[in-house]
Design a protein around this motif. Structure first.
Motif, short mmCIF file in Angstrom:
data_model
loop_
_atom_site.label_atom_id
_atom_site.label_comp_id
_atom_site.label_asym_id
_atom_site.label_seq_id
_atom_site.Cartn_x
_atom_site.Cartn_y
_atom_site.Cartn_z
N ASN A 1 0.85 -1.19 0.00
CA ASN A 1 0.00 0.00 0.00
C ASN A 1 0.89 1.25 0.00
O ASN A 1 2.08 1.19 0.33
CB ASN A 1 -0.91 0.00 1.23
CG ASN A 1 -1.98 1.10 1.13
OD1 ASN A 1 -2.38 1.48 0.04
ND2 ASN A 1 -2.44 1.57 2.28
N SER A 2 0.33 2.36 -0.38
CA SER A 2 1.01 3.64 -0.32
C SER A 2 0.06 4.66 0.29
O SER A 2 -1.16 4.53 0.19
CB SER A 2 1.46 4.10 -1.71
OG SER A 2 0.35 4.28 -2.57
N ASP A 3 0.62 5.64 0.94
CA ASP A 3 -0.20 6.65 1.60
C ASP A 3 0.57 7.96 1.62
O ASP A 3 1.81 7.99 1.48
CB ASP A 3 -0.53 6.21 3.02
CG ASP A 3 -1.77 6.92 3.56
OD1 ASP A 3 -2.33 7.77 2.83
OD2 ASP A 3 -2.16 6.64 4.70
N ASP A 4 -0.13 9.05 1.77
CA ASP A 4 0.52 10.37 1.85
C ASP A 4 -0.35 11.30 2.66
O ASP A 4 -1.51 11.00 2.96
CB ASP A 4 0.78 10.94 0.45
CG ASP A 4 -0.50 11.10 -0.36
OD1 ASP A 4 -1.30 11.99 -0.04
OD2 ASP A 4 -0.70 10.31 -1.31
N GLY A 5 0.21 12.44 3.01
CA GLY A 5 -0.52 13.42 3.80
C GLY A 5 0.38 14.60 4.14
O GLY A 5 1.38 14.85 3.46
N ALA B 1 -1.42 14.44 9.30
CA ALA B 1 -2.84 14.69 9.01
C ALA B 1 -3.11 14.40 7.54
O ALA B 1 -2.20 14.03 6.78
CB ALA B 1 -3.20 16.14 9.36
N ASP B 2 -4.38 14.56 7.15
CA ASP B 2 -4.82 14.40 5.76
C ASP B 2 -4.59 12.99 5.23
O ASP B 2 -4.26 12.80 4.06
CB ASP B 2 -4.12 15.42 4.85
CG ASP B 2 -4.45 16.85 5.25
OD1 ASP B 2 -5.58 17.09 5.70
OD2 ASP B 2 -3.57 17.72 5.11
N SER B 3 -4.75 12.01 6.10
CA SER B 3 -4.64 10.62 5.69
C SER B 3 -5.70 9.82 6.45
O SER B 3 -6.03 10.13 7.60
CB SER B 3 -3.25 10.06 5.99
OG SER B 3 -3.23 8.65 5.84
#
Length: 254
Positions: free
Chosen positions: A47-51, A96-98
Protein backbone atom coordinates in the motif's frame (compact mmCIF):
# COMPACT_ATOMS: atom_id res chain seq x y z
CA UNK A 1 9.41 20.78 4.13
CA UNK A 2 9.09 24.40 5.23
CA UNK A 3 10.19 26.12 8.43
CA UNK A 4 7.26 28.28 9.50
CA UNK A 5 8.69 29.74 12.71
CA UNK A 6 12.06 29.74 14.43
CA UNK A 7 13.96 31.29 17.31
CA UNK A 8 17.75 31.23 17.73
CA UNK A 9 17.60 31.30 21.51
CA UNK A 10 20.95 32.36 22.96
CA UNK A 11 23.88 32.72 20.57
CA UNK A 12 27.50 33.22 21.57
CA UNK A 13 30.81 32.93 19.78
CA UNK A 14 34.43 32.61 20.75
CA UNK A 15 37.61 32.80 18.70
CA UNK A 16 40.57 30.45 18.72
CA UNK A 17 43.93 31.22 17.13
CA UNK A 18 44.88 31.04 14.36
CA UNK A 19 41.67 30.88 12.29
CA UNK A 20 38.73 29.35 14.18
CA UNK A 21 35.39 30.86 15.21
CA UNK A 22 33.26 28.74 17.54
CA UNK A 23 29.47 29.21 17.54
CA UNK A 24 27.28 28.07 20.43
CA UNK A 25 23.48 28.16 20.13
CA UNK A 26 21.31 27.06 23.03
CA UNK A 27 17.56 26.96 23.56
CA UNK A 28 16.67 27.37 19.90
CA UNK A 29 13.27 26.28 18.60
CA UNK A 30 11.49 25.88 15.29
CA UNK A 31 8.22 24.80 13.74
CA UNK A 32 8.03 22.88 10.47
CA UNK A 33 5.33 21.74 8.10
CA UNK A 34 5.37 19.71 4.92
CA UNK A 35 4.15 16.72 2.99
CA UNK A 36 4.95 13.04 3.43
CA UNK A 37 4.40 9.83 1.53
CA UNK A 38 5.10 6.21 2.38
CA UNK A 39 5.14 2.91 0.53
CA UNK A 40 5.03 -0.27 2.56
CA UNK A 41 4.51 -3.98 2.03
CA UNK A 42 3.37 -6.55 4.58
CA UNK A 43 3.64 -10.11 3.31
CA UNK A 44 1.64 -10.03 0.07
CA UNK A 45 -0.13 -6.78 0.88
CA UNK A 46 1.33 -3.50 -0.36
CA UNK A 47 0.00 0.00 0.00
CA UNK A 48 1.01 3.64 -0.32
CA UNK A 49 -0.20 6.65 1.60
CA UNK A 50 0.52 10.37 1.85
CA UNK A 51 -0.52 13.42 3.80
CA UNK A 52 0.81 16.46 5.62
CA UNK A 53 2.68 16.91 8.87
CA UNK A 54 3.59 19.58 11.41
CA UNK A 55 6.47 19.36 13.86
CA UNK A 56 7.59 21.46 16.83
CA UNK A 57 11.17 21.21 18.08
CA UNK A 58 12.47 23.04 21.14
CA UNK A 59 15.57 23.01 23.31
CA UNK A 60 17.86 22.79 20.29
CA UNK A 61 21.56 23.11 21.13
CA UNK A 62 24.29 23.46 18.52
CA UNK A 63 28.07 23.80 18.82
CA UNK A 64 30.03 24.21 15.61
CA UNK A 65 33.45 25.57 14.66
CA UNK A 66 34.29 27.22 11.35
CA UNK A 67 37.63 28.08 9.80
CA UNK A 68 37.90 31.49 8.14
CA UNK A 69 40.28 32.37 5.34
CA UNK A 70 40.39 33.98 1.91
CA UNK A 71 40.28 32.79 -1.68
CA UNK A 72 42.58 33.72 -4.56
CA UNK A 73 40.48 36.82 -5.32
CA UNK A 74 40.64 38.23 -1.79
CA UNK A 75 37.10 37.26 -0.78
CA UNK A 76 36.53 35.80 2.70
CA UNK A 77 35.82 32.09 3.03
CA UNK A 78 34.10 30.08 5.77
CA UNK A 79 34.75 26.35 6.03
CA UNK A 80 33.06 24.21 8.70
CA UNK A 81 35.35 21.89 10.65
CA UNK A 82 34.48 18.31 11.66
CA UNK A 83 33.79 19.63 15.18
CA UNK A 84 30.00 19.83 15.50
CA UNK A 85 27.47 18.57 18.04
CA UNK A 86 23.70 19.06 18.08
CA UNK A 87 20.77 17.88 20.17
CA UNK A 88 17.01 18.38 20.42
CA UNK A 89 15.42 18.25 23.87
CA UNK A 90 11.79 18.06 22.75
CA UNK A 91 10.14 17.09 19.47
CA UNK A 92 6.46 16.63 18.69
CA UNK A 93 5.24 15.63 15.23
CA UNK A 94 1.64 15.23 14.06
CA UNK A 95 0.47 13.87 10.69
CA UNK A 96 -2.84 14.69 9.01
CA UNK A 97 -4.82 14.40 5.76
CA UNK A 98 -4.64 10.62 5.69
CA UNK A 99 -7.22 7.95 6.44
CA UNK A 100 -4.72 6.31 8.80
CA UNK A 101 -3.52 9.51 10.49
CA UNK A 102 -4.73 8.35 13.91
CA UNK A 103 -2.66 5.16 13.61
CA UNK A 104 0.44 6.98 12.40
CA UNK A 105 0.21 9.45 15.29
CA UNK A 106 0.04 6.58 17.79
CA UNK A 107 3.16 5.07 16.22
CA UNK A 108 4.89 8.47 16.33
CA UNK A 109 4.19 8.77 20.05
CA UNK A 110 5.74 5.37 20.71
CA UNK A 111 8.85 6.13 18.62
CA UNK A 112 9.24 9.80 19.58
CA UNK A 113 12.72 9.37 21.10
CA UNK A 114 14.01 7.59 18.04
CA UNK A 115 12.61 10.27 15.72
CA UNK A 116 14.10 13.01 17.91
CA UNK A 117 17.54 11.39 17.73
CA UNK A 118 17.18 11.02 13.95
CA UNK A 119 16.35 14.71 13.56
CA UNK A 120 19.24 15.64 15.87
CA UNK A 121 21.70 13.67 13.75
CA UNK A 122 20.67 15.66 10.66
CA UNK A 123 21.28 19.14 12.13
CA UNK A 124 25.07 19.24 11.73
CA UNK A 125 25.08 17.96 8.11
CA UNK A 126 22.33 20.47 7.22
CA UNK A 127 24.17 23.41 8.82
CA UNK A 128 27.48 22.46 7.19
CA UNK A 129 25.82 22.09 3.81
CA UNK A 130 24.23 25.54 4.16
CA UNK A 131 27.63 27.05 5.04
CA UNK A 132 29.37 25.43 2.09
CA UNK A 133 26.72 26.47 -0.42
CA UNK A 134 24.47 29.35 0.58
CA UNK A 135 26.75 31.32 2.92
CA UNK A 136 29.82 30.81 0.75
CA UNK A 137 27.85 31.94 -2.31
CA UNK A 138 26.85 35.11 -0.46
CA UNK A 139 30.47 35.82 0.52
CA UNK A 140 31.70 35.33 -3.05
CA UNK A 141 29.12 37.78 -4.39
CA UNK A 142 29.40 40.47 -1.73
CA UNK A 143 30.36 43.90 -3.07
CA UNK A 144 33.87 44.84 -1.95
CA UNK A 145 34.59 47.71 -4.34
CA UNK A 146 32.92 51.08 -3.88
CA UNK A 147 32.99 54.41 -5.74
CA UNK A 148 35.19 57.08 -4.22
CA UNK A 149 34.52 60.19 -6.24
CA UNK A 150 33.46 60.20 -9.89
CA UNK A 151 36.58 58.64 -11.41
CA UNK A 152 37.88 56.39 -8.63
CA UNK A 153 36.90 53.20 -6.85
CA UNK A 154 38.34 51.67 -3.69
CA UNK A 155 39.10 47.95 -3.46
CA UNK A 156 38.28 46.47 -0.04
CA UNK A 157 39.07 42.82 -0.78
CA UNK A 158 41.37 41.06 1.66
CA UNK A 159 45.12 41.44 1.30
CA UNK A 160 45.81 38.40 3.51
CA UNK A 161 43.79 35.89 5.52
CA UNK A 162 42.00 37.17 8.64
CA UNK A 163 43.90 36.86 11.91
CA UNK A 164 42.15 35.30 14.90
CA UNK A 165 43.24 35.62 18.52
CA UNK A 166 41.53 34.54 21.73
CA UNK A 167 39.45 37.73 21.83
CA UNK A 168 39.60 39.40 18.43
CA UNK A 169 39.13 38.94 14.70
CA UNK A 170 41.23 41.17 12.43
CA UNK A 171 40.47 41.71 8.74
CA UNK A 172 43.18 43.06 6.45
CA UNK A 173 41.62 44.99 3.57
CA UNK A 174 43.61 46.16 0.54
CA UNK A 175 42.22 49.69 0.65
CA UNK A 176 43.64 50.33 -2.83
CA UNK A 177 42.10 53.03 -5.01
CA UNK A 178 42.13 52.78 -8.79
CA UNK A 179 40.71 54.67 -11.74
CA UNK A 180 37.26 53.53 -12.91
CA UNK A 181 37.61 50.82 -15.55
CA UNK A 182 41.22 50.01 -14.60
CA UNK A 183 41.02 47.60 -11.63
CA UNK A 184 44.24 45.83 -12.69
CA UNK A 185 46.29 48.99 -13.15
CA UNK A 186 49.68 48.76 -11.44
CA UNK A 187 50.27 51.43 -8.82
CA UNK A 188 53.69 52.71 -7.85
CA UNK A 189 52.53 53.39 -4.29
CA UNK A 190 54.15 50.80 -1.97
CA UNK A 191 51.81 48.73 0.18
CA UNK A 192 52.53 49.28 3.90
CA UNK A 193 53.39 46.51 6.32
CA UNK A 194 50.55 46.20 8.83
CA UNK A 195 51.59 44.38 12.02
CA UNK A 196 49.72 41.46 13.52
CA UNK A 197 47.61 42.27 16.57
CA UNK A 198 48.11 39.91 19.48
CA UNK A 199 45.45 41.37 21.74
CA UNK A 200 42.54 43.76 21.61
CA UNK A 201 40.60 45.73 24.18
CA UNK A 202 37.88 46.83 21.74
CA UNK A 203 34.99 45.02 20.17
CA UNK A 204 35.94 46.47 16.80
CA UNK A 205 38.61 48.81 15.52
CA UNK A 206 39.71 50.22 12.17
CA UNK A 207 43.24 51.24 11.24
CA UNK A 208 43.47 53.46 8.18
CA UNK A 209 46.94 54.09 6.74
CA UNK A 210 48.00 56.76 4.24
CA UNK A 211 48.00 54.05 1.54
CA UNK A 212 44.32 54.76 0.83
CA UNK A 213 44.92 58.48 0.35
CA UNK A 214 48.12 57.94 -1.66
CA UNK A 215 46.51 55.50 -4.10
CA UNK A 216 43.47 57.78 -4.37
CA UNK A 217 45.56 60.75 -5.48
CA UNK A 218 47.65 58.50 -7.73
CA UNK A 219 44.50 57.18 -9.43
CA UNK A 220 43.15 60.71 -9.81
CA UNK A 221 46.44 61.79 -11.39
CA UNK A 222 46.46 58.82 -13.80
CA UNK A 223 42.88 59.54 -14.82
CA UNK A 224 43.71 63.19 -15.43
CA UNK A 225 40.75 64.22 -13.31
CA UNK A 226 42.42 67.36 -12.05
CA UNK A 227 44.20 68.37 -15.26
CA UNK A 228 43.57 72.00 -16.10
CA UNK A 229 44.92 73.90 -19.12
CA UNK A 230 45.08 77.68 -19.21
CA UNK A 231 45.26 79.76 -22.37
CA UNK A 232 45.24 83.47 -23.19
CA UNK A 233 41.46 83.50 -23.47
CA UNK A 234 41.16 81.80 -20.07
CA UNK A 235 41.68 85.18 -18.41
CA UNK A 236 39.68 88.34 -18.62
CA UNK A 237 41.40 90.62 -21.11
CA UNK A 238 40.82 93.65 -18.87
CA UNK A 239 43.28 92.17 -16.37
CA UNK A 240 46.05 92.85 -18.84
CA UNK A 241 47.71 89.45 -18.32
CA UNK A 242 49.95 88.16 -21.08
CA UNK A 243 50.35 84.46 -20.32
CA UNK A 244 53.79 83.22 -21.44
CA UNK A 245 56.46 80.95 -20.04
CA UNK A 246 58.09 84.03 -18.55
CA UNK A 247 54.98 84.54 -16.43
CA UNK A 248 55.84 81.50 -14.32
CA UNK A 249 59.60 82.01 -14.27
CA UNK A 250 59.52 83.67 -10.88
CA UNK A 251 57.57 80.74 -9.43
CA UNK A 252 59.44 77.93 -11.19
CA UNK A 253 63.09 78.96 -11.45
CA UNK A 254 65.22 77.13 -13.97
Amino acid sequence: MQITQYSFGQVSLTTTSPDLINFHISGASLKMSGNWNVNYEIFFFSNSDDGTFTADASGIDLDISVRIGMDANGFPTITPTPSCTASIANLRAVVADSGLSFLYNILLNFSNDRIRRTFSSQICPAVKSAMQTQIQRILQNVTLTYPLGLATRVDLTLSRPPAVTSDALTLFSRGRCYAVGEPDAITTVPFPEIPEFTESTRMSSVILSDYVANTFFHAQWNAGTWNRWFYHDSFISSLGLNLTTDTFAQFLPG
